[in-house]
Design a protein around this motif. Structure first.
Motif, PDB file in Angstrom:
ATOM      1  N   LEU A 280      -7.070  -7.119   0.637  1.00 13.83           N
ATOM      2  CA  LEU A 280      -7.180  -7.449   2.068  1.00 13.83           C
ATOM      3  C   LEU A 280      -6.456  -8.767   2.369  1.00 13.83           C
ATOM      4  N   ILE A 281      -6.530  -9.716   1.451  1.00 13.01           N
ATOM      5  CA  ILE A 281      -5.847 -11.001   1.662  1.00 13.01           C
ATOM      6  C   ILE A 281      -4.334 -10.806   1.685  1.00 13.01           C
ATOM      7  N   LEU A 282      -3.816  -9.999   0.772  1.00 13.03           N
ATOM      8  CA  LEU A 282      -2.375  -9.754   0.733  1.00 13.03           C
ATOM      9  C   LEU A 282      -1.895  -9.013   1.978  1.00 13.03           C
ATOM     10  N   LEU A 283      -2.667  -8.043   2.435  1.00  9.54           N
ATOM     11  CA  LEU A 283      -2.284  -7.314   3.645  1.00  9.54           C
ATOM     12  C   LEU A 283      -2.319  -8.229   4.868  1.00  9.54           C
ATOM     13  N   ALA A 284      -3.360  -9.060   4.965  1.00  7.27           N
ATOM     14  CA  ALA A 284      -3.444  -9.999   6.086  1.00  7.27           C
ATOM     15  C   ALA A 284      -2.318 -11.032   6.014  1.00  7.27           C
TER      16      ALA A 284
ATOM     17  N   PRO B  84      -2.670  12.645 -11.590  1.00  9.88           N
ATOM     18  CA  PRO B  84      -3.262  12.620 -10.241  1.00  9.88           C
ATOM     19  C   PRO B  84      -3.688  11.221  -9.805  1.00  9.88           C
ATOM     20  N   ALA B  85      -4.231  10.438 -10.729  1.00 15.06           N
ATOM     21  CA  ALA B  85      -4.614   9.061 -10.385  1.00 15.06           C
ATOM     22  C   ALA B  85      -3.384   8.226 -10.059  1.00 15.06           C
ATOM     23  N   PHE B  86      -2.340   8.406 -10.845  1.00 15.23           N
ATOM     24  CA  PHE B  86      -1.094   7.680 -10.602  1.00 15.23           C
ATOM     25  C   PHE B  86      -0.501   8.063  -9.237  1.00 15.23           C
ATOM     26  N   ALA B  87      -0.468   9.369  -8.944  1.00 17.50           N
ATOM     27  CA  ALA B  87       0.075   9.833  -7.669  1.00 17.50           C
ATOM     28  C   ALA B  87      -0.776   9.347  -6.502  1.00 17.50           C
ATOM     29  N   ALA B  88      -2.096   9.329  -6.679  1.00 12.06           N
ATOM     30  CA  ALA B  88      -2.976   8.863  -5.605  1.00 12.06           C
ATOM     31  C   ALA B  88      -2.741   7.385  -5.314  1.00 12.06           C
ATOM     32  N   LYS B  89      -2.606   6.577  -6.353  1.00 13.54           N
ATOM     33  CA  LYS B  89      -2.314   5.163  -6.153  1.00 13.54           C
ATOM     34  C   LYS B  89      -0.969   4.983  -5.445  1.00 13.54           C
ATOM     35  N   LEU B  90       0.001   5.796  -5.823  1.00 16.88           N
ATOM     36  CA  LEU B  90       1.332   5.700  -5.216  1.00 16.88           C
ATOM     37  C   LEU B  90       1.268   6.032  -3.727  1.00 16.88           C
ATOM     38  N   VAL B  91       0.537   7.071  -3.374  1.00 17.33           N
ATOM     39  CA  VAL B  91       0.389   7.440  -1.965  1.00 17.33           C
ATOM     40  C   VAL B  91      -0.298   6.325  -1.185  1.00 17.33           C
ATOM     41  N   VAL B  92      -1.355   5.775  -1.761  1.00 13.08           N
ATOM     42  CA  VAL B  92      -2.116   4.724  -1.067  1.00 13.08           C
ATOM     43  C   VAL B  92      -1.247   3.501  -0.800  1.00 13.08           C
ATOM     44  N   VAL B  93      -0.540   3.029  -1.817  1.00 14.69           N
ATOM     45  CA  VAL B  93       0.230   1.796  -1.650  1.00 14.69           C
ATOM     46  C   VAL B  93       1.439   1.995  -0.735  1.00 14.69           C
ATOM     47  N   MET B  94       2.081   3.169  -0.800  1.00 11.68           N
ATOM     48  CA  MET B  94       3.247   3.402   0.038  1.00 11.68           C
ATOM     49  C   MET B  94       2.848   3.587   1.509  1.00 11.68           C
ATOM     50  N   VAL B  95       1.811   4.371   1.757  1.00 14.54           N
ATOM     51  CA  VAL B  95       1.367   4.583   3.141  1.00 14.54           C
ATOM     52  C   VAL B  95       0.855   3.282   3.743  1.00 14.54           C
ATOM     53  N   THR B  96       0.076   2.532   2.970  1.00 10.97           N
ATOM     54  CA  THR B  96      -0.443   1.256   3.472  1.00 10.97           C
ATOM     55  C   THR B  96       0.682   0.281   3.769  1.00 10.97           C
ATOM     56  N   SER B  97       1.664   0.195   2.880  1.00 10.44           N
ATOM     57  CA  SER B  97       2.792  -0.715   3.093  1.00 10.44           C
ATOM     58  C   SER B  97       3.585  -0.326   4.329  1.00 10.44           C
ATOM     59  N   PHE B  98       3.806   0.973   4.509  1.00 13.38           N
ATOM     60  CA  PHE B  98       4.539   1.436   5.686  1.00 13.38           C
ATOM     61  C   PHE B  98       3.790   1.076   6.971  1.00 13.38           C
ATOM     62  N   VAL B  99       2.496   1.358   7.015  1.00 15.92           N
ATOM     63  CA  VAL B  99       1.714   1.119   8.230  1.00 15.92           C
ATOM     64  C   VAL B  99       1.619  -0.370   8.541  1.00 15.92           C
ATOM     65  N   VAL B 100       1.322  -1.175   7.521  1.00 17.92           N
ATOM     66  CA  VAL B 100       1.190  -2.620   7.741  1.00 17.92           C
ATOM     67  C   VAL B 100       2.515  -3.218   8.208  1.00 17.92           C
ATOM     68  N   THR B 101       3.621  -2.803   7.613  1.00 20.32           N
ATOM     69  CA  THR B 101       4.929  -3.321   8.018  1.00 20.32           C
ATOM     70  C   THR B 101       5.281  -2.893   9.429  1.00 20.32           C
ATOM     71  N   ALA B 102       5.037  -1.634   9.758  1.00 22.79           N
ATOM     72  CA  ALA B 102       5.367  -1.141  11.095  1.00 22.79           C
ATOM     73  C   ALA B 102       4.541  -1.840  12.163  1.00 22.79           C
ATOM     74  N   VAL B 103       3.231  -1.952  11.933  1.00 25.18           N
ATOM     75  CA  VAL B 103       2.368  -2.611  12.920  1.00 25.18           C
ATOM     76  C   VAL B 103       2.722  -4.090  13.051  1.00 25.18           C
ATOM     77  N   SER B 104       2.966  -4.756  11.924  1.00 23.98           N
ATOM     78  CA  SER B 104       3.311  -6.183  11.964  1.00 23.98           C
ATOM     79  C   SER B 104       4.644  -6.401  12.670  1.00 23.98           C
ATOM     80  N   THR B 105       5.594  -5.524  12.444  1.00 26.68           N
ATOM     81  CA  THR B 105       6.883  -5.629  13.136  1.00 26.68           C
ATOM     82  C   THR B 105       6.713  -5.461  14.634  1.00 26.68           C
ATOM     83  N   TRP B 106       5.892  -4.508  15.035  1.00 26.27           N
ATOM     84  CA  TRP B 106       5.656  -4.281  16.459  1.00 26.27           C
ATOM     85  C   TRP B 106       4.967  -5.484  17.108  1.00 26.27           C
TER      86      TRP B 106
END
Length: 297
Positions: free
Chosen positions: A53-57, A143-165
């Protein structure tokens, strides 16, 4: 003398007593955890960590702060250009529309923070010993590796897009004070937002692959810094046509060709840059997945 007989006790099911085998119900092996259950567990694990949460903020604060600072600097430059013919010529040579890139001025720092988050997401599993329980629950590991990959990529995309806006919203009134207009709904603004958000998500995936390969947080982060910050500078300083040409194929130099309104000389074409960035993501991720499957925890 009476003889008592006892019923023979049934022997335990070898499938249920054998170590590492799935228990059986009605002669059938019980199914393991589905991917969506694994994904849900990774989401819970991801959002429950205070460091995440600190890194995302921090990413949001840095993006918005640099957007405001860039808006002020761009306004100062435009104001000076009205009084300085040389500054006006430099502004015209850059297309005259400097405001459109203001909201994405903090992307370099966002990629470092979220790329490091990708490293930590996987390397912490090994440094803390959590990998044993994670892969005991998900023995196939992928499956655990793929799940982590999905989580980090989707979160990074959303946080970057919202922060840019949000950075764009903050920059609009600052630019208005200098007579500059920033249209957040223009095709170029939307293109910058989407491409940069995808790029940061790609960097997070590369970081996670490095964390899986190296299994050390410091080593993974330093490798990420070397690829995205040290290598471009080194390739620029080392003389020779080889390094000049190779610099184009570094992942950090694929964004400009993808976001430029027109092709910039001495850079890759947009489709070439997309393929190069895709290769930088796919190859490390596949290598990390293969080694994760084969190596001991």
């Amino acid at each position: 003398m009476s003889v008592t007989t006892t019923e023979p006790t049934s022997s335990p099911d070898p499938a249920s007593s054998a170590g590492g085998r799935s228990p059986r119900a009605g002669g059938r092996a019980l199914p393991g955890p589905t991917f969506f259950r694994v994904l849900n567990s990774e989401v819970i694990k991801f959002r429950s960590l205070l460091s995440t949460l600190i890194l995302l903020a921090s990413t949001a604060v840095v993006m918005v702060g640099f957007g405001a600072l860039s808006a002020w600097g761009t306004g100062q430059f435009a104001d000076a250009a009205t009084r300085d013919p040389q500054a006006a010529a430099r502004m015209a040579s850059q297309g005259g529309d400097l405001a459109v890139s203001v909201p994405t001025s903090g992307i370099a720092f966002a990629q470092l923070i979220l790329g490091s988050l990708g490293v930590l997401l996987m390397s912490s599993e090994f440094t803390t010993g959590m990998a044993r329980s994670t892969f005991a629950a998900v023995p196939r590991r992928l499956p655990a590796f793929a799940a982590k990959l999905v989580v980090v990529m989707v979160t990074s995309f959303v946080v970057t897009a919202v922060s840019t806006w949000v950075a764009g919203l903050v920059a609009v009134p600052i630019l208005d004070n200098y007579g500059l207009t920033l249209d957040l709904g223009s095709s170029q603004s939307v293109k910058l937002l989407l491409v940069n958000s995808i790029y940061v998500a790609a960097v997070a995936a590369i970081g996670m692959a490095l964390g899986t390969l190296i299994r050390n947080s410091a080593g993974g982060i330093m490798s990420l810094v070397g690829i995205f910050f040290v290598a471009p500078i080194a390739f620029q300083l080392i003389p020779g046509d080889f390094f000049k040409e190779a610099r184009k194929y570094l992942p950090g130099n694929t964004v400009d060709p993808l976001t430029a309104a027109q092709h910039v000389p001495d850079t890759l074409e947009a489709w070439q840059a997309a393929l190069v960035l895709g290769a930088w993501v796919i190859i490390p991720v596949l290598l990390a997945a293969v080694l994760l499957k084969r190596r001991d925890v």
